[in-house]
Design a protein around this motif. Structure first.
Motif, short mmCIF file in Angstrom:
data_model
loop_
_atom_site.label_atom_id
_atom_site.label_comp_id
_atom_site.label_asym_id
_atom_site.label_seq_id
_atom_site.Cartn_x
_atom_site.Cartn_y
_atom_site.Cartn_z
N ARG A 68 -8.77 78.04 36.69
CA ARG A 68 -7.73 77.29 37.40
C ARG A 68 -6.37 77.91 37.11
NH1 ARG A 68 -4.41 72.94 36.01
NH2 ARG A 68 -5.46 72.68 33.98
N ALA A 69 -5.57 78.06 38.15
CA ALA A 69 -4.26 78.70 38.02
C ALA A 69 -3.15 77.70 38.31
CB ALA A 69 -4.15 79.89 38.96
N GLU A 70 -2.03 77.89 37.64
CA GLU A 70 -0.84 77.08 37.89
C GLU A 70 0.38 77.99 37.89
OE1 GLU A 70 1.80 73.47 35.84
OE2 GLU A 70 -0.13 74.07 34.97
N ARG A 71 1.18 77.90 38.94
CA ARG A 71 2.41 78.66 39.02
C ARG A 71 3.48 78.01 38.15
NH1 ARG A 71 3.80 83.53 40.40
NH2 ARG A 71 2.41 83.39 42.21
N LEU A 72 4.18 78.81 37.32
CA LEU A 72 5.22 78.29 36.44
C LEU A 72 6.62 78.67 36.90
CD1 LEU A 72 3.51 79.01 33.00
CD2 LEU A 72 3.47 76.90 34.34
N THR A 73 6.80 79.93 37.29
CA THR A 73 8.06 80.41 37.86
C THR A 73 7.70 81.38 38.99
OG1 THR A 73 8.33 82.41 36.51
CG2 THR A 73 9.09 80.35 35.54
N ALA A 74 8.71 82.01 39.58
CA ALA A 74 8.44 82.98 40.63
C ALA A 74 7.53 84.10 40.16
CB ALA A 74 9.74 83.54 41.17
N GLN A 75 7.60 84.44 38.86
CA GLN A 75 6.82 85.55 38.34
C GLN A 75 5.77 85.14 37.30
OE1 GLN A 75 8.83 89.37 37.69
NE2 GLN A 75 10.77 88.38 38.21
N ALA A 76 5.91 83.99 36.72
CA ALA A 76 5.01 83.58 35.63
C ALA A 76 4.03 82.51 36.10
CB ALA A 76 5.81 83.06 34.44
N GLY A 77 2.84 82.56 35.52
CA GLY A 77 1.82 81.56 35.81
C GLY A 77 0.89 81.44 34.63
N VAL A 78 -0.07 80.52 34.73
CA VAL A 78 -1.03 80.31 33.65
C VAL A 78 -2.40 80.07 34.26
CG1 VAL A 78 -0.48 77.84 33.51
CG2 VAL A 78 -1.55 78.99 31.55
N LEU A 79 -3.41 80.64 33.62
CA LEU A 79 -4.81 80.40 33.95
C LEU A 79 -5.43 79.60 32.82
CD1 LEU A 79 -5.61 84.09 34.92
CD2 LEU A 79 -5.27 82.24 36.56
N TYR A 80 -6.26 78.62 33.14
CA TYR A 80 -6.87 77.77 32.12
C TYR A 80 -8.37 78.03 32.04
CZ TYR A 80 -2.52 75.12 31.98
OH TYR A 80 -1.20 74.75 31.83
N ALA A 81 -8.84 78.37 30.83
CA ALA A 81 -10.27 78.61 30.63
C ALA A 81 -11.05 77.30 30.74
CB ALA A 81 -10.50 79.24 29.25
N ALA A 129 -3.26 83.69 42.71
CA ALA A 129 -4.49 83.14 43.28
C ALA A 129 -5.64 84.13 43.19
CB ALA A 129 -4.26 82.74 44.73
N GLU A 130 -5.36 85.42 43.38
CA GLU A 130 -6.41 86.43 43.25
C GLU A 130 -6.90 86.55 41.82
OE1 GLU A 130 -5.87 90.08 46.04
OE2 GLU A 130 -3.86 89.22 45.77
N LEU A 131 -5.99 86.40 40.85
CA LEU A 131 -6.42 86.40 39.45
C LEU A 131 -7.34 85.21 39.18
CD1 LEU A 131 -3.36 87.37 37.20
CD2 LEU A 131 -5.30 88.77 37.92
N ALA A 132 -7.03 84.07 39.77
CA ALA A 132 -7.88 82.89 39.61
C ALA A 132 -9.27 83.16 40.17
CB ALA A 132 -7.24 81.69 40.29
N GLN A 133 -9.34 83.86 41.31
CA GLN A 133 -10.64 84.20 41.88
C GLN A 133 -11.40 85.17 41.00
OE1 GLN A 133 -9.69 85.67 45.79
NE2 GLN A 133 -9.39 83.63 46.66
N GLU A 134 -10.70 86.16 40.45
CA GLU A 134 -11.35 87.14 39.58
C GLU A 134 -11.95 86.49 38.34
OE1 GLU A 134 -8.35 90.93 40.47
OE2 GLU A 134 -8.65 90.21 38.43
N THR A 135 -11.21 85.56 37.77
CA THR A 135 -11.61 84.95 36.49
C THR A 135 -12.40 83.66 36.66
OG1 THR A 135 -9.51 83.76 36.41
CG2 THR A 135 -9.60 85.91 35.31
N ARG A 136 -12.32 83.09 37.87
CA ARG A 136 -12.91 81.76 38.14
C ARG A 136 -12.27 80.69 37.25
NH1 ARG A 136 -19.41 83.12 38.98
NH2 ARG A 136 -19.09 84.67 40.63
#
Length: 234
Positions: free
Chosen positions: A221-234, A212-219
């Motif tokens: 949208r974030a989606e959690r994929l696993t306990a450790q992996a996620g994706v941000l969409y430009a 969630a903090e990465l999503a705030q930094e980049t502005r």
């Protein structure tokens, strides 16, 4: 960025074998993503496990594999050179993130196990470099340790593998460091075969933050994929 990986580079793929969930979801999501032939950046490509995942999932795109750690990069180059398909598509570079020369356009970014080694200022520099190059909807795949703030992390198993006559076991533990950092210590014990037992300890520094903090930094949208992996969409 400090080289935390070369001292234990020969064991790195043993850990990857034990923690493959991130690779699996990366392959699935990349295969389902329309990239329009634009190159993919693999940031912190390590020994090439994510390079292989990208190449198999998206057969038509070039891959820029960035790995500053010399020992990790040596394994990566060996993998690329000895695979005719990778050799045609993968360009390996050693530059750290603040000195990267990137293509004008990127179809996707994979940053597995690397962003936590960057302080907030370095991450902001990276976003300023990456975000203008991403097409609308392009994914940034990230893999983070599930540590959102510094804590005391008791030792837990990291890997347990046998290769030939030698048996490899590893654990990871951590403690709070300055500011937002964790001081992590991995311990490898190698037994069996003709050589005496070995115990190897390696320390690294990890900045703690959440997806969630990465999503705030980049502005983005974030989606959690696993306990450790996620994706941000430009």
């Amino acid at each position: 960025m400090d080289d935390f990986y070369s001292p234990v580079a020969e064991y790195y793929d043993l850990v990857a074998r034990a923690h493959s969930e991130g690779d699996t979801v990366l392959r699935e999501r990349l295969a389902a993503t329309a990239l329009n032939g634009e190159p993919i950046l693999d940031l912190g490509a390590g020994t090439g496990r994510t390079v292989a995942a990208i190449a198999e999932s998206v057969p038509q795109c070039d891959i820029l594999a960035v790995e500053p750690a010399p020992a990790m990069r040596a394994v990566l180059m060996h993998r690329v050179v000895n695979d005719p398909h990778l050799r045609q598509r993968v360009t390996v570079v050693a530059e750290p993130v603040d000195k990267l020369h990137l293509p004008d356009k990127l179809g996707a970014v994979v940053a597995y196990g690397v962003l936590g080694h960057l302080c907030r200022e370095k991450r902001q520099q990276l976003w300023q470099l990456l975000l203008p190059r991403l097409s609308a909807g392009a994914p940034i795949f990230v893999e983070l340790l599930p540590l959102e703030k510094p804590i005391v992390l008791p030792a837990f198993p990291l890997a347990c593998e046998t290769v030939g006559k030698r048996h490899y076991t590893a654990s990871l533990q951590g403690e709070p460091g300055p500011d937002d950092t964790m001081l992590l210590t991995s311990c490898w014990t190698i037994r069996g075969g003709p050589c005496p037992a070995q115990v190897i300890r390696n320390q690294s520094v990890w900045h703690t933050f959440s997806l969630a903090e990465l999503a705030q930094e980049t502005r983005l949208r974030a989606e959690r994929l696993t306990a450790q992996a996620g994706v941000l969409y430009a």
